[in-house]
Motif scaffolding. Structure first.
Motif, mmCIF file in Angstrom:
data_model
loop_
_atom_site.group_PDB
_atom_site.id
_atom_site.type_symbol
_atom_site.label_atom_id
_atom_site.label_comp_id
_atom_site.label_asym_id
_atom_site.label_seq_id
_atom_site.Cartn_x
_atom_site.Cartn_y
_atom_site.Cartn_z
ATOM 1 N N LEU A 61 0.840 -1.176 0.000
ATOM 2 C CA LEU A 61 0.000 0.000 0.000
ATOM 3 C C LEU A 61 0.889 1.246 0.000
ATOM 4 N N PRO A 62 1.305 1.711 -1.189
ATOM 5 C CA PRO A 62 2.021 2.983 -1.249
ATOM 6 C C PRO A 62 1.059 4.126 -0.930
ATOM 7 N N VAL A 63 1.479 5.024 -0.052
ATOM 8 C CA VAL A 63 0.665 6.155 0.382
ATOM 9 C C VAL A 63 1.444 7.431 0.117
ATOM 10 N N THR A 64 0.803 8.392 -0.546
ATOM 11 C CA THR A 64 1.421 9.704 -0.748
ATOM 12 C C THR A 64 0.498 10.773 -0.194
ATOM 13 N N ILE A 65 1.098 11.842 0.313
ATOM 14 C CA ILE A 65 0.340 12.983 0.812
ATOM 15 C C ILE A 65 0.735 14.186 -0.029
ATOM 16 N N TRP A 66 -0.276 14.867 -0.560
ATOM 17 C CA TRP A 66 -0.086 15.976 -1.496
ATOM 18 C C TRP A 66 -0.600 17.276 -0.884
ATOM 19 N N ASP A 67 -0.002 18.383 -1.284
ATOM 20 C CA ASP A 67 -0.454 19.698 -0.823
ATOM 21 C C ASP A 67 -1.904 19.958 -1.207
ATOM 22 N N SER A 68 -2.294 19.466 -2.370
ATOM 23 C CA SER A 68 -3.653 19.716 -2.853
ATOM 24 C C SER A 68 -4.072 18.622 -3.829
ATOM 25 N N GLU A 69 -5.357 18.591 -4.090
ATOM 26 C CA GLU A 69 -5.873 17.655 -5.084
ATOM 27 C C GLU A 69 -5.298 17.981 -6.460
ATOM 28 N N GLU A 70 -5.128 19.260 -6.746
ATOM 29 C CA GLU A 70 -4.578 19.677 -8.044
ATOM 30 C C GLU A 70 -3.175 19.112 -8.252
ATOM 31 N N ASP A 71 -2.348 19.126 -7.192
ATOM 32 C CA ASP A 71 -0.997 18.561 -7.316
ATOM 33 C C ASP A 71 -1.048 17.063 -7.611
ATOM 34 N N ALA A 72 -1.934 16.340 -6.941
ATOM 35 C CA ALA A 72 -2.063 14.902 -7.172
ATOM 36 C C ALA A 72 -2.548 14.619 -8.591
ATOM 37 N N ILE A 73 -3.500 15.409 -9.062
ATOM 38 C CA ILE A 73 -4.017 15.242 -10.424
ATOM 39 C C ILE A 73 -2.939 15.575 -11.450
ATOM 40 N N ARG A 74 -2.195 16.635 -11.203
ATOM 41 C CA ARG A 74 -1.111 17.030 -12.123
ATOM 42 C C ARG A 74 -0.096 15.894 -12.257
ATOM 43 N N TYR A 75 0.245 15.265 -11.132
ATOM 44 C CA TYR A 75 1.167 14.129 -11.144
ATOM 45 C C TYR A 75 0.602 12.991 -11.991
ATOM 46 N N GLU A 76 -0.664 12.682 -11.785
ATOM 47 C CA GLU A 76 -1.307 11.605 -12.538
ATOM 48 C C GLU A 76 -1.308 11.910 -14.035
ATOM 49 N N LEU A 77 -1.710 13.131 -14.404
ATOM 50 C CA LEU A 77 -1.817 13.497 -15.820
ATOM 51 C C LEU A 77 -0.457 13.624 -16.508
ATOM 52 N N SER A 78 0.595 13.879 -15.729
ATOM 53 C CA SER A 78 1.926 14.045 -16.311
ATOM 54 C C SER A 78 2.533 12.725 -16.780
ATOM 55 N N GLY A 79 1.920 11.622 -16.376
ATOM 56 C CA GLY A 79 2.493 10.314 -16.698
ATOM 57 C C GLY A 79 3.418 9.808 -15.609
ATOM 58 N N GLY A 80 3.596 10.591 -14.551
ATOM 59 C CA GLY A 80 4.483 10.203 -13.459
ATOM 60 C C GLY A 80 4.076 8.904 -12.793
ATOM 61 N N PHE A 81 2.768 8.723 -12.581
ATOM 62 C CA PHE A 81 2.304 7.491 -11.951
ATOM 63 C C PHE A 81 2.636 6.284 -12.817
ATOM 64 N N ASP A 82 2.364 6.388 -14.114
ATOM 65 C CA ASP A 82 2.670 5.277 -15.024
ATOM 66 C C ASP A 82 4.167 4.975 -15.039
ATOM 67 N N GLU A 83 4.973 6.017 -15.019
ATOM 68 C CA GLU A 83 6.433 5.848 -15.031
ATOM 69 C C GLU A 83 6.912 5.124 -13.777
ATOM 70 N N GLN A 84 6.406 5.539 -12.612
ATOM 71 C CA GLN A 84 6.825 4.905 -11.363
ATOM 72 C C GLN A 84 6.282 3.483 -11.256
ATOM 73 N N THR A 85 5.056 3.260 -11.708
ATOM 74 C CA THR A 85 4.461 1.926 -11.679
ATOM 75 C C THR A 85 5.284 0.951 -12.521
ATOM 76 N N ALA A 86 5.743 1.415 -13.672
ATOM 77 C CA ALA A 86 6.547 0.555 -14.552
ATOM 78 C C ALA A 86 7.828 0.083 -13.868
ATOM 79 N N LYS A 87 8.372 0.882 -12.962
ATOM 80 C CA LYS A 87 9.618 0.522 -12.265
ATOM 81 C C LYS A 87 9.446 -0.665 -11.320
ATOM 82 N N VAL A 88 8.211 -0.927 -10.892
ATOM 83 C CA VAL A 88 7.983 -2.022 -9.944
ATOM 84 C C VAL A 88 6.956 -3.043 -10.438
ATOM 85 N N SER A 89 6.484 -2.901 -11.654
ATOM 86 C CA SER A 89 5.420 -3.781 -12.150
ATOM 87 C C SER A 89 5.842 -5.248 -12.200
#
Length: 131
Positions: A61-89
């Protein structure tokens, strides 16, 4: 965005991943070495944790805490989540691996459910995190 003179609420983002038997320690090592530093360098990310089930190491259960919902969404839309997921898939369950190979041209975000699930929560109370 500040509303009515209040600071935006922090956003907690949880990812639940089913892990192959015997692979949790390797996942944790890679998470600490590669994913955690990358997330902490991401705008708006305040904290990163990897929670393990004490009864079985077949869930992470990876848990992240973000300053705002906008920051979390920006991370998701940037492809960052997909990039990090690929490192441990490679540590994810066999079902997750099968879904990836069965539909390699589809967007990875369509792969979810019991093997990889992302949830967002708003922090409604709590103490301020260190600066």
């Amino acid at each position: 965005a500040v509303r009515h003179g209040r600071r935006p609420r922090r956003r907690v983002r949880l990812v639940s991943a089913r892990i192959q038997t015997g692979k949790f320690d390797a996942l944790k090592e890679r998470f600490d070495r590669e994913i955690k530093p990358a997330l902490m360098a991401t705008r708006g990310c305040r904290a990163v944790f990897l929670v393990e089930n004490t009864k079985t190491q077949e869930r992470a259960l990876p848990v992240t805490i973000w300053d705002s919902e906008e920051d979390a969404i920006r991370y998701e839309l940037s492809g960052g989540f997909d990039e990090q997921t690929a490192k441990v898939s490679e540590f994810f369950s066999g079902l997750y691996q099968w879904r990836l190979s069965a539909s390699p041209s589809e967007d990875r975000r369509s792969i979810s459910g019991k093997d990889l699930d992302v949830k967002g929560f708003q922090v409604v109370t709590g103490r301020r995190l260190g600066s």
